[in-house]
Structure formats: C-alpha cells, structure tokens
Design a protein around this motif. Structure first.
Motif, PDB file in Angstrom:
ATOM      1  N   CYS A 156      41.884  41.685  42.456  1.00 25.59           N
ATOM      2  CA  CYS A 156      41.132  40.435  42.738  1.00 25.59           C
ATOM      3  C   CYS A 156      40.073  40.583  43.840  1.00 25.59           C
ATOM      4  CB  CYS A 156      42.029  39.437  42.881  1.00 25.59           C
ATOM      5  SG  CYS A 156      41.201  37.703  42.843  1.00 25.59           S
ATOM      6  N   PRO A 165      44.672  29.468  42.923  1.00 30.10           N
ATOM      7  CA  PRO A 165      45.402  30.691  43.063  1.00 30.10           C
ATOM      8  C   PRO A 165      46.380  30.082  41.742  1.00 30.10           C
ATOM      9  CG  PRO A 165      45.027  29.676  45.343  1.00 30.10           C
ATOM     10  CD  PRO A 165      44.449  28.844  44.543  1.00 30.10           C
ATOM     11  N   GLU A 166      46.692  31.223  41.113  1.00 32.51           N
ATOM     12  CA  GLU A 166      47.183  31.105  39.735  1.00 32.51           C
ATOM     13  C   GLU A 166      48.382  30.389  39.578  1.00 32.51           C
ATOM     14  OE1 GLU A 166      46.332  33.938  41.103  1.00 32.51           O
ATOM     15  OE2 GLU A 166      44.638  34.768  39.979  1.00 32.51           O
ATOM     16  N   TYR A 209      43.109  28.930  34.569  1.00 27.86           N
ATOM     17  CA  TYR A 209      43.814  29.060  36.029  1.00 27.86           C
ATOM     18  C   TYR A 209      44.930  29.379  36.335  1.00 27.86           C
ATOM     19  CZ  TYR A 209      39.134  26.386  37.013  1.00 27.86           C
ATOM     20  OH  TYR A 209      37.708  26.138  37.055  1.00 27.86           O
ATOM     21  N   GLU A 222      41.750  33.921  44.355  1.00 22.28           N
ATOM     22  CA  GLU A 222      41.555  33.714  42.913  1.00 22.28           C
ATOM     23  C   GLU A 222      40.366  34.678  42.452  1.00 22.28           C
ATOM     24  OE1 GLU A 222      41.698  33.471  39.527  1.00 22.28           O
ATOM     25  OE2 GLU A 222      43.092  32.153  39.596  1.00 22.28           O
ATOM     26  N   SER A 223      40.354  34.710  41.000  1.00 23.14           N
ATOM     27  CA  SER A 223      39.334  35.761  40.690  1.00 23.14           C
ATOM     28  C   SER A 223      37.791  34.937  40.767  1.00 23.14           C
ATOM     29  CB  SER A 223      39.471  36.045  39.108  1.00 23.14           C
ATOM     30  OG  SER A 223      39.709  34.481  38.318  1.00 23.14           O
ATOM     31  N   GLU A 233      38.252  39.966  37.583  1.00 25.07           N
ATOM     32  CA  GLU A 233      39.677  40.390  37.954  1.00 25.07           C
ATOM     33  C   GLU A 233      40.023  41.510  37.200  1.00 25.07           C
ATOM     34  OE1 GLU A 233      44.224  38.561  36.695  1.00 25.07           O
ATOM     35  OE2 GLU A 233      42.304  37.846  35.498  1.00 25.07           O
TER      36      GLU A 233
END
Length: 674
Positions: A413, A157-158, A328, A174-175, A268
C-alpha cells in the motif's frame, strides 16, 4: 421435531468428541469449532448492539450534550490520580482485548486506568468539510454514518473495528494514502486531556507542536477525547482495474509507476509469491456498467484476496465496479487473509451461503478467548507486522521479507509521507513516497524464530530509514527504537508537560517489554548477590540510587544464602535481608509485591544454583526499578531469554515451582514468614 432431534444428537456427539480430545486440544488444533459455534453468534450480537446504540445516539442528538460531561469525568479521574500522589503511570481503561491489535497490553494491569467512554460522532460540518468524532468511533461506524449524507473521509483503513483514537495514536493507512498520506495527515485538530487534568485543543495553527507530536505517541502525551477529520464528497462506486504482473523487478516498477499517478484514487498490490502479484488501481465514479458491478461485500461473495487471485491464475486483466463502502471494507470479512488460518473452509461456497452473514468473528473476542496456549503459538509461529519503507527500497524490502519471513500474500500500500515535525517523517526535506508492506500469517521460513527474525527485520527497516507500525510486537531496544523514530519533539513536550511521571515512554506500551530491553548479567555460578546487583533493568541508563540507598539506610548486608556470608562484588544479601526490603519498600502495585515475595519462596524452594540466580535476577529487577513495570515480568522473554535459549529448561522449572504457590492471602503468609 426430527430437525430438533438431529441438532440435539449433533451437539451431544460434539460434546463427547470435545471431552475425548480435551478442551485445550480442541481450542488449539480445532479452533474453528469454538469460533463457529460461539464467537460468530456473539460477534453478531456485538454488532447489533453497537449499531442500534449509534443510531439511537444520533437520532436523539445526545452525543454533543453528553460529550462535555464525559470529558469532565476524565479530567476528574486525572486529578484524583494527582491527589493520590501520582504513584503509578496512567493509561486508558479500555481492556486490552478490545483493541484490534492481536497483542494484549499487560501494562494496563499495573497502571492507573482512566475510563474513557467516548464512542460517538459529534458533528458533521458540511461547510468546513470536517467531521468531529470521539476516539472510540470505528471506521465501520463512521462510513455508515457519512456515506448516506454524501460524504466520506479521505483515508478509510480497511477493518471495520479500527478506531479513530487507535489510528491517530498509532497510525492508519489505505490505498488512497498515495494522495492523502497516513490517517493522521487527514486530521485537522485534536482535543486532549493532559497530565495536569487540563483540556487543550491543538491544530497546525494552535498548539502546533503538540498537534504534530500526538500521532504515533500511543497515548503517552495525554488522553485523546475528540478529533476533527477532513471529509471529501462520496461517490457510488470504485472502478477497479486488476493487472497481474510477474517478475519482482516488473512488479516493483509497475507498482511505483501507478503510485505516482494522482489520477488513481486508489493503488494497492497483493503479492502472492516472490515474483507474482496483482496490481490494482481504482477511481471513484457515480456511473457503472451494470454487467460489471461486483458487490464484493455481500456475505456470500468470495473473500476479496481470493477473488483477486483469480486474475493471477487466469493471467488476465479485468475491470469491475465495486460499491464504494464495500470497497473501503473489502478486507474486513476475511480479516485480510487471517481468517483462513482460523476457519480453513471459510471461503467454501457452502459455508459462505449458510454462515457467511456471521463472518468475521470480532478480533476482540478472538483475543479474549484465545488462552495462553494459543497466545504462545501465535507469538512464536505467527506474524502480524506492517513495515513502512521508502518506495525506492521496495524491491530490496520484498527480498528481505522473503528471506526472513516467507509469508504470503504480502499487502502493498503506497503513501506519501510529508516532511512534518513529529516522530515519523522522511529523511530529506521534501515529501517522499513510501510503501506499507503488510505480512500477516504463518512464516514458511525454516527454523523461524520470532524474536530473532523480527529483530533482523527491524534492523533492515532502520537501515533504509523506514518505520514499524507500533500495534504489532516490537523487539527493539530503547536505543534502536529512537534510532528508527525522531524523538526530539516528543521528548521536549514530555518534559514541558510533566508527562514523565504520568505516562510511560512510547516504546514501552509498544514493545510490552518483550523486546530484549531487559538485560540480565548472569553470574557463571552461585553468587546470587552479584546477579542481583548486576541487573540492568532497562536499556536506558537508570540511576542506581533506588536499590543501593535502601541497602545502606535500612539493613545489614549478608551473604546470598544462610550459609554463606562472604560478600560478592562488595554487597550480597540473604533471603531475610531482601524480605526486609520488600516488606518495608512496599511496591506500589500489589502484583509486583506479590511477585517479589514469590521469588523469595522460590529461592528457598529451588536448589539448582542457576535457577536460584534467575530468581535473584528477577527479584533484582523489581528492587532496582523505581517506576512500575509496564508488564508483570513473569515470562521467559520478559527476562531477556528466547525460547531456544539453553536457560529455558531451568526457567520452566522456575515457573513450575511458581504454580505450586497460592497467590492469595495464604501465599503472602508464606512469603512473610522468615
């Protein structure tokens, strides 16, 4: 020397300006001044401290040795709570302002705080391809630790400051989730301290029911003390393909098509308006064309969402190679696009080159310093929500977001949702492709009202069998909440493990009691006793024994004021009678006890009948509820009102009266004098 004089003169002018405008006005309308001068430098110091600490701990190999000792300390705190009679719920002692969620958890003030100081990487097992970590390890810390060793985790997660514990007890995405699922689906084992103080390990093959019930439980089944997460080999770059798409139907078709392709390591979408988007796909690679490498994480680079928008404005596709770790954390520097509301000129090239190395400010520090005025402003005029809906409902969902919120950009996403037991799973028997729609910013919808709009959104999400991330404000009632989530396994384990007396139910920390779950039945006039007895404290059907049994065994019953002893609905009370209950029932939490006394003073001091009824109702909630409130019920929404309700002016009069009282010993002296 002249430079020092210039800086001094500038600071003097700034202080004079702040004094002229007023500190609160500056903090609300010119928050960037405070953020740039104070929070950005403080954020740098925070980062330096934690990075040095993590480096020293790993070099000295002290984390594994200290972990067992720290877990025993947590167990000792739980046993101490039991020995004290288990009077209050337990929760983690980490201050609410330290979490990445923009919401501050007030429930921590009235619960038993269990201190959990677990923030280290414990073990990297290359043979099993598993990393074992403590719950307060952050994503930035973990990727910085693993990438030099040639590893990463499947779902990163970003934001740098997201913790493992928060991503497990809540959720994370996350993507890469269209391949691996949510963050919880990349975990292979958890270690928890339960309500009886015991330490257990759970996995798909060991205590499997607990393993599947822990995600989304928000710490209401036990305290997470360690987790094991899958690792995958890291590569140097992510090859990103940018493709602008116009037309909502085409956007949804293209996004769905790319999300189904397993050869895409990442998928994304950024939706810049109802019918304009950029769809990004990426693959991991060790090779890159040098002329196309974009080190987007460098401090002087444009914010990522602004960089992506260039492809839309130019109406052209493009290919870039971004260093993997920078990819990331591509949304970290701008906190997605939230930072543009705090520092409007933050993406200006001059600012980036001079001060970009200090960005972003810590979300925790933003929360700590936001003040009540900013908090209310964000609550009513700002949205931070993630809704997880089936991919087949994407077009309809975007239209709903547009009508109810009108916030852009929207983050898209995709993720695969397996049919595992637990609170979140597809409606059918097979895994299903879902999409997270993230809305972060100020709604442009006319006459936006936070509670009403979000309840409408929540209703829609339930109708398509979607889910709401619980880090954000949740306005559902208990019945609506468990209509959205599957509570069968969760409730079964809470019963089996005696969690009901140890932890609140999951939706209470999630909703902060701002979701309308406190329902007041106000009388049309007078009748304070009816208001008192007409309160339904929670949407759940709680037994009516606590308050009524105290009435029948401890006192005589009088009228709602000193001049009226006529019974209302069979029972009514005088201030003195209620005072007798308050003083003899001894609320376990002094904050609630003090608030009850404050209500009694308000009953004496505020003569407007409707306001008096509000005071009776507020006091009635305290007396009727045997368990502690997850928050101290002092706000408008805590008593079931929205800011546009006609009762608002009366309630504000109620609060204005409250501030006249000293909440210390002098206040208690006032309250105890009958």
């Amino acid at each position: 020397m002249s430079a020092l004089w210039s800086v001094g003169a500038g600071l003097l002018l700034l202080l004079l300006w702040v004094r002229h405008r007023g500190l609160e006005a500056v903090l609300v309308h010119h928050r960037w001044v405070f953020v740039c001068l104070f929070l950005l430098p403080l954020s740098i110091l925070f980062d330096i401290y934690y990075q040095l600490r993590a480096w020293a701990v790993w070099r000295l190999h002290s984390a594994p040795r200290q972990h067992a000792q720290r877990v025993r300390h947590i167990q000792a705190q739980v046993r101490e709570w039991k020995n004290e009679g288990s009077k209050r719920y337990m929760c983690t002692g980490r201050p609410g302002w330290l979490t990445v969620s923009l919401r501050v958890g007030k429930y921590k003030k009235i619960h038993k705080n269990i201190m959990i100081n677990l923030m280290d990487v414990l073990e990297v097992d290359s043979e099993r391809q598993v990393v074992r970590v403590e719950p307060l390890v952050t994503m930035g810390q973990l990727t910085a630790h693993l990438n030099p060793m040639g590893w990463t985790i499947p779902v990163v997660p970003e934001l740098d400051d997201l913790t493992v514990g928060g991503l497990i007890m809540g959720t994370g995405i996350e993507s890469s989730s269209h391949i691996y699922g949510l963050f919880q689906h990349t975990c292979v084992a958890y270690e928890l301290v339960l309500a009886d103080g015991s330490l257990v390990r759970c996995s798909p093959t060991e205590n499997s029911e607990l393993f599947y019930a822990v995600p989304w439980s928000c710490g209401t089944l036990g305290f997470l003390v360690a987790a094991e997460i899958k690792m995958i080999p890291a590569k140097k770059y992510v090859k990103i393909h940018y493709e602008p798409v116009r037309g909502l139907q085409k956007i949804c078709e293209k996004f769905t098509e790319e999300s189904k392709k397993k050869e895409n390591s990442f998928v994304e979408g950024l939706l810049y308006s109802l019918d304009e988007a950029v769809i990004m796909t990426g693959v991991l690679t060790d090779e890159a064309e040098q002329s196309k490498i974009n080190r987007i994480g460098n401090y002087y680079k444009p914010w990522f969402f602004k960089h992506v928008e260039k492809y839309l404005k130019a109406d052209r596709t493009g290919i870039e190679y971004i260093p993997a770790r920078q990819y990331y954390h591509r949304h970290t520097r701008s906190i997605f696009w939230e930072l543009q509301d705090i520092i409007p000129f933050g993406n200006n090239p001059v600012f980036r080159y001079l001060f970009g190395w200090m960005v972003p400010p810590k979300i925790s520090l933003l929360k700590l310093t936001q003040g009540e005025a900013i908090r209310k402003l964000y609550e009513q005029h700002h949205v931070v929500q993630d809704m997880l809906v089936p991919m087949k409902s994407l077009e309809k969902s975007i239209q709903t977001f547009h009508v109810d919120l009108n916030v852009y950009p929207l983050w898209l996403c995709p993720f695969i949702l397996p049919n595992n037991p637990g609170m979140v799973h597809p409606k059918g028997d097979e895994a299903e492709l879902y999409v997270d729609i993230g809305a972060y910013g100020e709604p442009k919808r006319k006459q936006f009202e936070a509670r009403a709009s979000m309840r409408q959104m929540e209703k829609f999400v339930r109708s398509v069998h979607g889910f709401q991330m619980l880090y954000a404000d949740c306005y559902m009632t208990r019945e609506e909440f468990w209509d959205m989530f599957d509570g069968s396994l969760y409730h079964k384990l809470r019963e089996q493990m005696n969690c009901k007396d140890a932890f609140p139910e999951v939706q209470y920390p999630a909703e902060q009691l701002q979701s309308g779950s406190i329902i007041l039945q106000l009388p049309s006039a007078g009748g304070g006793g009816a208001a008192l007895l007409g309160v339904s404290c929670m949407a759940a059907e709680l037994p009516d024994s606590g308050f009524c049994s105290k009435l029948s065994t401890e006192m005589d019953v009088y009228g709602p004021d000193e001049t009226n002893d006529k019974p209302v609905a069979g029972i009514s009370l005088s201030c003195n009678s209620v005072m007798h209950i308050v003083c003899n029932c001894a609320f376990s939490d002094p904050v609630l006890h003090g608030f009850a006394l404050l209500n009694l003073e308000l009953l004496r001091g505020v003569v407007t009948p409707p306001t008096t009824d509000l005071a009776w109702c507020s006091l009635g909630m305290l007396l009727e509820k045997e368990e502690p409130f997850p928050t101290t019920p002092v706000g408008i929404q805590d008593c079931g009102f929205s800011h546009i309700d006609p009762w608002i002016t009366l309630w504000m009069k109620f609060l204005d009266k409250a501030v006249e009282f000293d909440l210390g010993d002098a206040f208690r002296d006032k309250g105890l004098r009958s």
